[in-house]
Design a protein around this motif. Structure first.
Motif, PDB file in Angstrom:
ATOM      1  N   SER A 266      28.380   6.620  10.822  1.00 30.23           N
ATOM      2  CA  SER A 266      27.671   5.495  10.206  1.00 30.23           C
ATOM      3  C   SER A 266      26.969   5.980   8.954  1.00 30.23           C
ATOM      4  O   SER A 266      26.582   7.142   8.839  1.00 30.23           O
ATOM      5  N   ALA A 267      26.792   5.056   8.001  1.00 30.71           N
ATOM      6  CA  ALA A 267      26.191   5.403   6.715  1.00 30.71           C
ATOM      7  C   ALA A 267      25.262   4.289   6.263  1.00 30.71           C
ATOM      8  O   ALA A 267      25.586   3.100   6.400  1.00 30.71           O
ATOM      9  N   ILE A 268      24.106   4.693   5.733  1.00 30.81           N
ATOM     10  CA  ILE A 268      23.170   3.750   5.117  1.00 30.81           C
ATOM     11  C   ILE A 268      22.541   4.417   3.893  1.00 30.81           C
ATOM     12  O   ILE A 268      22.634   5.628   3.711  1.00 30.81           O
ATOM     13  N   ASP A 269      21.882   3.612   3.074  1.00 30.68           N
ATOM     14  CA  ASP A 269      20.994   4.134   2.046  1.00 30.68           C
ATOM     15  C   ASP A 269      19.631   4.351   2.701  1.00 30.68           C
ATOM     16  O   ASP A 269      19.030   3.410   3.216  1.00 30.68           O
ATOM     17  N   ASN A 270      19.141   5.586   2.669  1.00 32.38           N
ATOM     18  CA  ASN A 270      17.891   5.880   3.372  1.00 32.38           C
ATOM     19  C   ASN A 270      16.685   5.147   2.806  1.00 32.38           C
ATOM     20  O   ASN A 270      15.716   4.889   3.517  1.00 32.38           O
ATOM     21  N   LEU A 271      16.737   4.765   1.518  1.00 39.20           N
ATOM     22  CA  LEU A 271      15.606   4.058   0.921  1.00 39.20           C
ATOM     23  C   LEU A 271      15.706   2.541   1.062  1.00 39.20           C
ATOM     24  O   LEU A 271      14.719   1.838   0.859  1.00 39.20           O
ATOM     25  N   VAL A 272      16.884   2.041   1.411  1.00 37.52           N
ATOM     26  CA  VAL A 272      17.050   0.585   1.510  1.00 37.52           C
ATOM     27  C   VAL A 272      17.135   0.202   2.992  1.00 37.52           C
ATOM     28  O   VAL A 272      16.114  -0.087   3.616  1.00 37.52           O
ATOM     29  N   LYS A 273      18.307   0.225   3.588  1.00 37.13           N
ATOM     30  CA  LYS A 273      18.383  -0.111   5.015  1.00 37.13           C
ATOM     31  C   LYS A 273      17.554   0.854   5.853  1.00 37.13           C
ATOM     32  O   LYS A 273      17.079   0.501   6.941  1.00 37.13           O
TER      33      LYS A 273
ATOM     34  N   GLN B 110      -3.153   2.211 -13.825  1.00 35.71           N
ATOM     35  CA  GLN B 110      -1.973   2.375 -14.677  1.00 35.71           C
ATOM     36  C   GLN B 110      -0.942   1.291 -14.373  1.00 35.71           C
ATOM     37  O   GLN B 110      -0.829   0.814 -13.246  1.00 35.71           O
ATOM     38  N   ASP B 111      -0.187   0.936 -15.384  1.00 38.99           N
ATOM     39  CA  ASP B 111       0.888  -0.044 -15.231  1.00 38.99           C
ATOM     40  C   ASP B 111       2.045   0.610 -14.466  1.00 38.99           C
ATOM     41  O   ASP B 111       2.448   1.739 -14.783  1.00 38.99           O
ATOM     42  N   VAL B 112       2.566  -0.085 -13.473  1.00 38.60           N
ATOM     43  CA  VAL B 112       3.672   0.477 -12.691  1.00 38.60           C
ATOM     44  C   VAL B 112       4.858   0.846 -13.581  1.00 38.60           C
ATOM     45  O   VAL B 112       5.575   1.824 -13.320  1.00 38.60           O
ATOM     46  N   ALA B 113       5.054   0.091 -14.678  1.00 41.31           N
ATOM     47  CA  ALA B 113       6.155   0.387 -15.586  1.00 41.31           C
ATOM     48  C   ALA B 113       5.910   1.645 -16.408  1.00 41.31           C
ATOM     49  O   ALA B 113       6.842   2.171 -17.022  1.00 41.31           O
ATOM     50  N   GLY B 114       4.676   2.135 -16.423  1.00 42.37           N
ATOM     51  CA  GLY B 114       4.404   3.404 -17.077  1.00 42.37           C
ATOM     52  C   GLY B 114       4.715   4.587 -16.183  1.00 42.37           C
ATOM     53  O   GLY B 114       4.941   5.694 -16.675  1.00 42.37           O
ATOM     54  N   ILE B 115       4.748   4.357 -14.867  1.00 43.98           N
ATOM     55  CA  ILE B 115       5.081   5.416 -13.908  1.00 43.98           C
ATOM     56  C   ILE B 115       6.583   5.429 -13.656  1.00 43.98           C
ATOM     57  O   ILE B 115       7.213   6.492 -13.667  1.00 43.98           O
ATOM     58  N   TYR B 116       7.139   4.271 -13.425  1.00 41.92           N
ATOM     59  CA  TYR B 116       8.585   4.113 -13.225  1.00 41.92           C
ATOM     60  C   TYR B 116       9.104   3.235 -14.360  1.00 41.92           C
ATOM     61  O   TYR B 116       8.974   2.009 -14.318  1.00 41.92           O
ATOM     62  N   LYS B 117       9.695   3.862 -15.338  1.00 37.65           N
ATOM     63  CA  LYS B 117      10.021   3.150 -16.578  1.00 37.65           C
ATOM     64  C   LYS B 117      11.231   2.230 -16.465  1.00 37.65           C
ATOM     65  O   LYS B 117      11.544   1.499 -17.413  1.00 37.65           O
ATOM     66  N   ASN B 118      11.886   2.239 -15.316  1.00 36.14           N
ATOM     67  CA  ASN B 118      12.955   1.255 -15.094  1.00 36.14           C
ATOM     68  C   ASN B 118      12.404  -0.169 -15.004  1.00 36.14           C
ATOM     69  O   ASN B 118      13.162  -1.143 -15.107  1.00 36.14           O
ATOM     70  N   PHE B 119      11.062  -0.304 -14.850  1.00 35.94           N
ATOM     71  CA  PHE B 119      10.447  -1.638 -14.788  1.00 35.94           C
ATOM     72  C   PHE B 119       9.993  -2.150 -16.154  1.00 35.94           C
ATOM     73  O   PHE B 119       9.495  -3.275 -16.246  1.00 35.94           O
ATOM     74  N   LYS B 120      10.160  -1.351 -17.202  1.00 34.21           N
ATOM     75  CA  LYS B 120       9.757  -1.807 -18.535  1.00 34.21           C
ATOM     76  C   LYS B 120      10.507  -3.079 -18.906  1.00 34.21           C
ATOM     77  O   LYS B 120      11.732  -3.166 -18.773  1.00 34.21           O
ATOM     78  N   GLY B 121       9.761  -4.062 -19.375  1.00 33.69           N
ATOM     79  CA  GLY B 121      10.356  -5.335 -19.751  1.00 33.69           C
ATOM     80  C   GLY B 121      10.671  -6.243 -18.577  1.00 33.69           C
ATOM     81  O   GLY B 121      11.115  -7.373 -18.770  1.00 33.69           O
TER      82      GLY B 121
ATOM     83  N   ILE C 258       0.865  -1.177   0.000  1.00 32.88           N
ATOM     84  CA  ILE C 258       0.000   0.000   0.000  1.00 32.88           C
ATOM     85  C   ILE C 258       0.904   1.231   0.000  1.00 32.88           C
ATOM     86  O   ILE C 258       1.730   1.414   0.893  1.00 32.88           O
ATOM     87  N   GLY C 259       0.730   2.062  -1.024  1.00 36.91           N
ATOM     88  CA  GLY C 259       1.648   3.187  -1.201  1.00 36.91           C
ATOM     89  C   GLY C 259       2.815   2.796  -2.078  1.00 36.91           C
ATOM     90  O   GLY C 259       3.955   3.174  -1.831  1.00 36.91           O
TER      91      GLY C 259
ATOM     92  N   GLY D 182       7.928   2.927  -1.309  1.00 36.35           N
ATOM     93  CA  GLY D 182       7.106   1.875  -1.891  1.00 36.35           C
ATOM     94  C   GLY D 182       7.689   1.315  -3.172  1.00 36.35           C
ATOM     95  O   GLY D 182       7.724   0.092  -3.371  1.00 36.35           O
ATOM     96  N   ILE D 183       8.154   2.171  -4.049  1.00 38.10           N
ATOM     97  CA  ILE D 183       8.699   1.678  -5.318  1.00 38.10           C
ATOM     98  C   ILE D 183      10.042   0.994  -5.106  1.00 38.10           C
ATOM     99  O   ILE D 183      10.419   0.091  -5.869  1.00 38.10           O
ATOM    100  N   GLU D 184      10.757   1.376  -4.050  1.00 30.63           N
ATOM    101  CA  GLU D 184      11.988   0.648  -3.719  1.00 30.63           C
ATOM    102  C   GLU D 184      11.655  -0.757  -3.235  1.00 30.63           C
ATOM    103  O   GLU D 184      12.377  -1.717  -3.544  1.00 30.63           O
ATOM    104  N   LEU D 185      10.555  -0.896  -2.520  1.00 28.87           N
ATOM    105  CA  LEU D 185      10.075  -2.232  -2.152  1.00 28.87           C
ATOM    106  C   LEU D 185       9.776  -3.062  -3.393  1.00 28.87           C
ATOM    107  O   LEU D 185      10.161  -4.235  -3.480  1.00 28.87           O
ATOM    108  N   VAL D 186       9.081  -2.452  -4.352  1.00 20.06           N
ATOM    109  CA  VAL D 186       8.780  -3.167  -5.596  1.00 20.06           C
ATOM    110  C   VAL D 186      10.070  -3.614  -6.268  1.00 20.06           C
ATOM    111  O   VAL D 186      10.195  -4.762  -6.714  1.00 20.06           O
ATOM    112  N   ARG D 187      11.045  -2.709  -6.348  1.00 17.26           N
ATOM    113  CA  ARG D 187      12.324  -3.050  -7.011  1.00 17.26           C
ATOM    114  C   ARG D 187      13.004  -4.232  -6.331  1.00 17.26           C
ATOM    115  O   ARG D 187      13.456  -5.176  -6.992  1.00 17.26           O
ATOM    116  N   LEU D 188      13.065  -4.194  -5.011  1.00 14.27           N
ATOM    117  CA  LEU D 188      13.736  -5.279  -4.286  1.00 14.27           C
ATOM    118  C   LEU D 188      12.973  -6.590  -4.389  1.00 14.27           C
ATOM    119  O   LEU D 188      13.576  -7.669  -4.542  1.00 14.27           O
ATOM    120  N   LEU D 189      11.656  -6.518  -4.321  1.00 14.06           N
ATOM    121  CA  LEU D 189      10.860  -7.744  -4.297  1.00 14.06           C
ATOM    122  C   LEU D 189      10.727  -8.397  -5.663  1.00 14.06           C
ATOM    123  O   LEU D 189      10.431  -9.596  -5.747  1.00 14.06           O
TER     124      LEU D 189
END
Length: 346
Positions: free
Chosen positions: A310-317, A40-51, A7-8, A14-21
């Motif tokens: 300390s360092a992390i990726d804010n969208l991942v860890k 709408q198709d998620v790949a139409g919003i974030y075109k890195n998912f095309k194909g 959700i979201g 949220g889209i980082e979750l989609v990418r990882l999953l």
């Protein structure tokens, strides 16, 4: 297969979750919910998912999610998640919430920092704080996990072993942290568009940032007494990444090796903690795109203080990766499934 709902799904976390999953061998992306892009198709919003992924975005239907998902990730604003989570939990679905609604041990603390009554104190009491390095066993048996955010994860992991071992004083701790702009979310604002952040850096919410309370909650558990910190976040002109620089007074004449022994005792078997040797400190480019937290420190013998970086990726860890790590624990999978790739560096 684990049937997953998000959700979201079209926000940055949220889209980082989609990418990882999409890379997770045990996951079926059953439902992607997005109020703004229904149909709408998620790949139409974030075109890195095309194909790679063809999946229509849906309006939220809690009955469908409850009936067709094993776990639902909720990536919604605070006080909004609590409007949907109780029904999912009542239906027996596991929930990993990326908002602040279920991260606290005390409803009163939440109310003091968020300025509103906690919307669901009863369920709050059942939730588990989703920082696996500290609460792994509790997470495994949980139905509802409050997934920590970026500043909190980076700062807590950096300081926890030293407070737990009594090597630093719980008083007068300073946390100075810098975040990339994705930490502010996808909704545009005058404070975060390109012309405002480029070639600049600014402190914000000084002495009143809400994540202060989460950091204090977990560090107090480490110290066995109340810990209050001085926390200053900064926005810097990069897309992603968190760097926290933390200052704490030593309780004795300790060497680098003494402090490293505490970190190794706490994190020696952790998949996602990387400890830097003496003379080396983390940078965000070491971790971006990954679920790793890098930690290094310098002992300042002159001032009897340690400076921890300390360092992390804010969208991942700091968000989606940690949520997937929690999901792996909930379903008895190896914790690093779909998360073991190194940072991008470039």
């Amino acid at each position: 297969m684990i049937r997953v709902g998000i959700i979201g799904a079209t926000g940055y976390a949220g889209i980082e979750l989609v990418r990882l999953l999409t890379q997770h061998p045990q996951v079926e992306l059953a439902h992607l919910v997005s109020h703004s892009y229904v149909g709408q198709d998620v790949a139409g919003i974030y075109k890195n998912f095309k194909g790679i992924l063809a999946k229509d975005l849906e309006d939220m239907d809690l009955d469908v999610l409850a009936g067709e998902c094993d776990v639902v990730f909720t990536s919604l604003p605070h006080a909004t998640s609590s409007e949907v989570i109780p029904k999912l939990v009542a239906a027996g679905v596991k929930v990993i919430d990326l908002s602040a609604d279920y991260r606290y041990n005390s409803a009163a603390v939440y109310e003091a920092w968020y300025g509103v009554p906690h919307p669901d104190p009863a369920l709050l009491a059942q939730s588990v704080y989703g920082l696996p390095e500290l609460h792994r066993d509790e997470i495994k048996g949980a139905q509802l996990v409050g997934n920590p955010g970026c500043y909190t994860t980076c700062s807590i992991l950096g300081l926890y072993p030293l407070l737990q071992a009594g090597l630093v004083s719980p008083e007068n701790i300073i946390v100075d942290a810098k975040s990339g702009v994705t930490g502010a979310g996808r909704n545009p604002s005058a404070n975060t568009h390109f012309c405002e952040v480029d070639e600049s850096m600014k402190a914000y919410n000084v002495a009143r940032h809400r994540h202060t309370s989460e950091i204090e909650q977990e560090l107090s558990l480490a110290a066995g007494q109340e810990v209050l910190i001085s926390f200053t976040p900064h926005l810097i002109p990069m897309k992603r990444g968190i760097l926290s620089t933390m200052y704490a007074n030593l309780t004795g004449a300790y060497s680098h090796a003494d402090l490293m022994a505490a970190y190794e005792k706490a994190y020696g078997d952790e998949s996602f903690i990387v400890l830097h040797e003496e003379g080396s400190l983390p940078e965000v480019k070491f971790v971006n795109g990954s679920n790793y937290c890098h930690i290094g420190f310098v002992v300042d013998q002159r001032l009897k203080r340690v400076v921890v970086v300390s360092a992390i990726d804010n969208l991942v860890k700091g968000a989606a990766g940690q949520a997937v790590q929690n999901m792996n624990l909930l379903f008895g999978l190896p914790e690093n499934t779909a998360l073991s790739a190194p940072g991008w560096y470039l």
